[in-house]
Design a protein around this motif. Sequence first.
Motif, short mmCIF file in Angstrom:
data_model
loop_
_atom_site.label_atom_id
_atom_site.label_comp_id
_atom_site.label_asym_id
_atom_site.label_seq_id
_atom_site.Cartn_x
_atom_site.Cartn_y
_atom_site.Cartn_z
N GLY A 125 0.78 -1.24 0.00
CA GLY A 125 0.00 0.00 0.00
C GLY A 125 0.80 1.28 0.00
N LYS A 126 2.12 1.17 0.01
CA LYS A 126 2.97 2.36 0.02
C LYS A 126 3.87 2.34 -1.20
CE LYS A 126 5.87 4.89 3.32
NZ LYS A 126 6.43 4.87 4.68
N TYR A 127 4.01 3.50 -1.84
CA TYR A 127 4.81 3.57 -3.06
C TYR A 127 6.18 2.94 -2.87
CZ TYR A 127 7.41 5.54 -6.99
OH TYR A 127 8.18 5.69 -8.10
N CYS A 155 8.05 13.10 -7.56
CA CYS A 155 8.56 12.28 -6.44
C CYS A 155 8.38 10.80 -6.72
CB CYS A 155 7.83 12.63 -5.15
SG CYS A 155 8.37 14.17 -4.36
N GLN A 171 -0.09 5.27 -0.55
CA GLN A 171 0.69 6.32 0.13
C GLN A 171 1.95 6.61 -0.69
OE1 GLN A 171 1.62 5.36 4.26
NE2 GLN A 171 -0.12 3.95 4.27
N ILE A 172 2.22 7.89 -0.88
CA ILE A 172 3.44 8.25 -1.61
C ILE A 172 4.22 9.27 -0.80
CG2 ILE A 172 4.41 9.16 -3.75
CD1 ILE A 172 2.00 8.21 -5.22
N PRO A 173 5.23 8.83 -0.07
CA PRO A 173 6.03 9.78 0.72
C PRO A 173 6.82 10.72 -0.18
CG PRO A 173 6.56 7.49 1.27
CD PRO A 173 5.73 7.47 0.04
#
Lengths: 79, 243
Positions: free
Chosen positions: A55-57, B168, B228-230
Amino acid sequence: MRVRIKYFAKYADLAGTRQEEFEVGHIKIGELLRVVKEKHPGIRENESALVALNGKYGNEEQTISDGDTVSIFPPVSGG
Amino acid sequence: MEMERYLSQMAVKEIFPSGQKIIESSSVVVVGMGGTGSAIAEVMVRMGVKKITIVDYDTIENSNLNRQTMYKESDIGLKKVDVAKIELLKINNYVSVESVDQKLISSNAEGILSKADIIMDGTDNYDARHVLNVASVNLNIPWIFSAVEGTYGYVKAILPGKTSCLSCFEYPDEGEGISCTVQGVLPSAVRAISSLACSIALKVLMDKETYGDLIYLDVWKPMLEVMQIPRNKECRVCGTKKD
């Protein structure tokens, strides 16, 4: 170890499924993508897929662990 | 502004009590007046923003009419911004509508976008979004990325200095993409993505959006997924590798 691949948008059509599991060693996301693209040549090598790890890039250098879920999304340009 | 028109949206707990004042004091720029852009502009004007600036250089074609509901058969051949300005003022004459008949490029972007509280993406190609992304970061103005094809699309809030930007996560930053008539796009998908983009924009204006997650929505499956993309510290647009 087993990892789950989830395919989104046109990748689900190209893979013929929305998700499947792969049995792999301790490899990085980039290597896993190569395995996926080898199995499903329609997912083109030169297209920059967006990848999420649990779920996180994620990026190609991240190492995957047993039980991880890797999601693959295509870029979209229209509007 | 006339309060009666907005009573139903003001009653929404996410908007009540201060949201409507924020909407009515907001200046929005919509870049691209095609499927997503024209739908976004309509919602923003109906909700009563203070000012909207619409940007496009294209003319209306027959192939637009299945999904670009701002336009009618009699408008074919006319400039999108000219027709849209007239239609938007018919919807809400209290809103200030400015039309810009130009293609957004690096050299004019910051001039066109600088007065916005928020920038809305109605473009249809990677080149234009890269221009938007760079200008947004340079101007420190949030923008809402939206893109659609087939039955699915993406929406993401980009808040400079707070969330990841488009570069990003290595979203393609050049190329025209494939036109809607070739790749196909479902009109209801265009509407859904536009509506989602408007909701996220309201949250940004009301300072209630902080994550900037990438939202994937498919209206056919149907399916919604959030990624989610930090922020990327080394991003070449908003990070240490900035030109």
